[in-house]
Design a protein around this motif. Structure first.
Motif, PDB file in Angstrom:
ATOM      1  N   ASN A  71      16.460   9.477   8.939  1.00 36.32           N
ATOM      2  CA  ASN A  71      16.528   8.105   8.450  1.00 36.32           C
ATOM      3  C   ASN A  71      16.811   7.124   9.576  1.00 36.32           C
ATOM      4  O   ASN A  71      16.191   6.055   9.657  1.00 36.32           O
ATOM      5  CB  ASN A  71      17.609   7.978   7.367  1.00 36.32           C
ATOM      6  N   MET A  72      17.748   7.490  10.447  1.00 34.00           N
ATOM      7  CA  MET A  72      18.057   6.626  11.586  1.00 34.00           C
ATOM      8  C   MET A  72      16.859   6.511  12.522  1.00 34.00           C
ATOM      9  O   MET A  72      16.526   5.425  13.008  1.00 34.00           O
ATOM     10  CB  MET A  72      19.260   7.170  12.350  1.00 34.00           C
ATOM     11  N   ALA A  73      16.201   7.631  12.752  1.00 36.83           N
ATOM     12  CA  ALA A  73      15.055   7.628  13.662  1.00 36.83           C
ATOM     13  C   ALA A  73      13.915   6.767  13.099  1.00 36.83           C
ATOM     14  O   ALA A  73      13.290   5.989  13.839  1.00 36.83           O
ATOM     15  CB  ALA A  73      14.579   9.056  13.906  1.00 36.83           C
ATOM     16  N   ARG A  74      13.659   6.881  11.814  1.00 36.58           N
ATOM     17  CA  ARG A  74      12.586   6.100  11.192  1.00 36.58           C
ATOM     18  C   ARG A  74      12.885   4.594  11.231  1.00 36.58           C
ATOM     19  O   ARG A  74      11.963   3.774  11.247  1.00 36.58           O
ATOM     20  CB  ARG A  74      12.374   6.553   9.750  1.00 36.58           C
ATOM     21  N   LYS A  75      14.159   4.259  11.244  1.00 36.05           N
ATOM     22  CA  LYS A  75      14.553   2.849  11.307  1.00 36.05           C
ATOM     23  C   LYS A  75      14.522   2.290  12.731  1.00 36.05           C
ATOM     24  O   LYS A  75      14.832   1.116  12.942  1.00 36.05           O
ATOM     25  CB  LYS A  75      15.952   2.676  10.711  1.00 36.05           C
ATOM     26  N   GLY A  76      14.168   3.147  13.680  1.00 40.24           N
ATOM     27  CA  GLY A  76      13.997   2.677  15.043  1.00 40.24           C
ATOM     28  C   GLY A  76      15.251   2.608  15.882  1.00 40.24           C
ATOM     29  O   GLY A  76      15.331   1.827  16.846  1.00 40.24           O
ATOM     30  N   TYR A  77      16.243   3.435  15.580  1.00 42.75           N
ATOM     31  CA  TYR A  77      17.433   3.479  16.418  1.00 42.75           C
ATOM     32  C   TYR A  77      17.032   3.897  17.841  1.00 42.75           C
ATOM     33  O   TYR A  77      16.143   4.728  18.019  1.00 42.75           O
ATOM     34  CB  TYR A  77      18.457   4.453  15.859  1.00 42.75           C
ATOM     35  N   ASP A  78      17.704   3.332  18.824  1.00 45.38           N
ATOM     36  CA  ASP A  78      17.384   3.646  20.219  1.00 45.38           C
ATOM     37  C   ASP A  78      18.070   4.919  20.694  1.00 45.38           C
ATOM     38  O   ASP A  78      17.527   5.660  21.507  1.00 45.38           O
ATOM     39  CB  ASP A  78      17.787   2.480  21.127  1.00 45.38           C
ATOM     40  N   ILE A  79      19.288   5.146  20.203  1.00 46.19           N
ATOM     41  CA  ILE A  79      20.012   6.357  20.565  1.00 46.19           C
ATOM     42  C   ILE A  79      20.885   6.770  19.394  1.00 46.19           C
ATOM     43  O   ILE A  79      21.475   5.933  18.704  1.00 46.19           O
ATOM     44  CB  ILE A  79      20.848   6.157  21.851  1.00 46.19           C
TER      45      ILE A  79
END
Length: 343
Positions: A68-76
């Motif tokens: 979910n975090m990755a799909r939302k475009g988190y940088d790290i």
């Protein structure tokens, strides 16, 4: 080598979205609480936005949160429990442009590093305190899971105990949970029932501290200064200070110097330390512990230096040999003086 010098971040730079995943509630006063203090240390950095998800179970739940975090475009994304390692590795391969950092594990990928601190150094010092305060010569240790991280800490603690009290033993009880206040407290009580007069822990809640205070004996906390929960019992605690590390990682990402690697900084960086001593700890014992700390910081005391024997009396680290990091990271045996099994 970990560099803890930081440059100013220009506010005009692209905002970095940084995510944290915790295995227990941030109000646990322990492991997740300490990591969240580190996250809060990023809040004052211009152009940095942080968020977290707490009480995430290891396994499929953690993989879902990471995705979910990755799909939302988190940088790290920082995942702060050992059991998050394989799920993070899987998600990292799905999102090659996102940086992932796993705490306490050993696997890496092109975009996934891991990190931990040499907490065994502070464990050794807290063991010296426990060894100097016990009268029954029986010290209890409430421990989560029999993984190398925990076993290494118990061993270092025991070596510290033996440095000031060679006849004392450390009795270990496994709870098989990272965070369960009731279970942790009951485990401590079981150790008190067999004569332990100091209780140490590798757990996230202050439950063992409370059990010790109710019994009128002493305790050693973990992760943060737990003295507020057991002021009459709390001798000290091995503690974390993650903020400098997390700020450094953000700086590396900003500057384009971040790379996937394994880092393991020690007391010389301040990332691991010892909480203030309780007033019941005698000055001469405090002085002895602080002298040992100075030797560790200076690199003069590596702690796991032979001869060191296991519970059966077999020499596991030869005389004069400093155990390499690979052996410490894979440690699955108890030193002589520990009562309990690694299962």
């Amino acid at each position: 080598m970990l560099c803890l010098s930081f440059s100013n971040v220009q506010a005009a730079e692209k905002e970095l979205n940084v995510g944290f995943i915790y295995v227990s509630p941030i109000g646990d006063a322990g492991w997740s609480y300490a990591h969240d203090l580190g996250r809060l240390g990023l809040e004052g950095m211009p152009g940095v936005k942080t968020s977290y998800v707490e009480a995430v179970a290891e396994g499929p739940d953690s993989e879902r949160v990471m995705q979910n975090m990755a799909r939302k475009g988190y940088d790290i994304i920082f995942a702060t429990s050992f059991g998050y390692m394989d799920p993070m590795l899987k998600v990292a391969k799905q999102f090659p442009n996102i940086r992932f950092m796993h705490c306490s594990g050993f696997k890496t990928a092109d975009n996934m590093g891991n990190y931990f601190g040499r907490m065994y150094q502070a464990r050794y010092l807290s063991g010296m305190v426990a060894g100097g305060m016990t009268k029954s010569k029986t010290i209890g240790y409430v421990a989560a899971f029999p993984i190398p991280e925990v076993i290494r800490g118990i061993n270092a603690f025991t070596l510290g105990v033996q440095a000031v009290n060679p006849e004392a033993t450390v009795r270990v009880v496994w709870t098989k949970t990272w965070y369960d206040p009731a279970t942790e407290k009951e485990a401590a009580k079981s150790l008190l029932d067999v004569g332990a007069d100091v209780i140490a822990q590798h757990q996230d809640s202050p439950g063992p501290q409370e059990a010790a205070q109710e019994k009128g004996v002493y305790s050693i906390g973990y992760n943060s200064d737990m003295s507020a929960f057991a002021p009459k019992a709390h001798l000290t605690a091995p503690i974390w200070n993650w903020a400098p590390f997390y700020r450094n990682v953000i700086e590396q990402v900003r500057q384009g110097t971040w790379k996937a690697e394994s880092v393991w900084p020690g007391m010389e960086t301040g990332i691991v330390d010892l909480a203030p001593f309780g007033t019941m700890v005698p000055k001469d014992l405090q002085d002895k512990v602080m002298a040992a700390k100075a030797e560790i910081v200076a690199g003069k005391n590596k702690i796991f230096v032979g001869p060191i024997k296991d519970q059966k009396g077999t020499v596991k680290i030869a005389d004069g040999v400093v155990a390499p990091d690979t052996d410490l990271l894979g440690m699955t045996w108890f030193v002589q003086g520990v009562v309990g099994t690694t299962e």
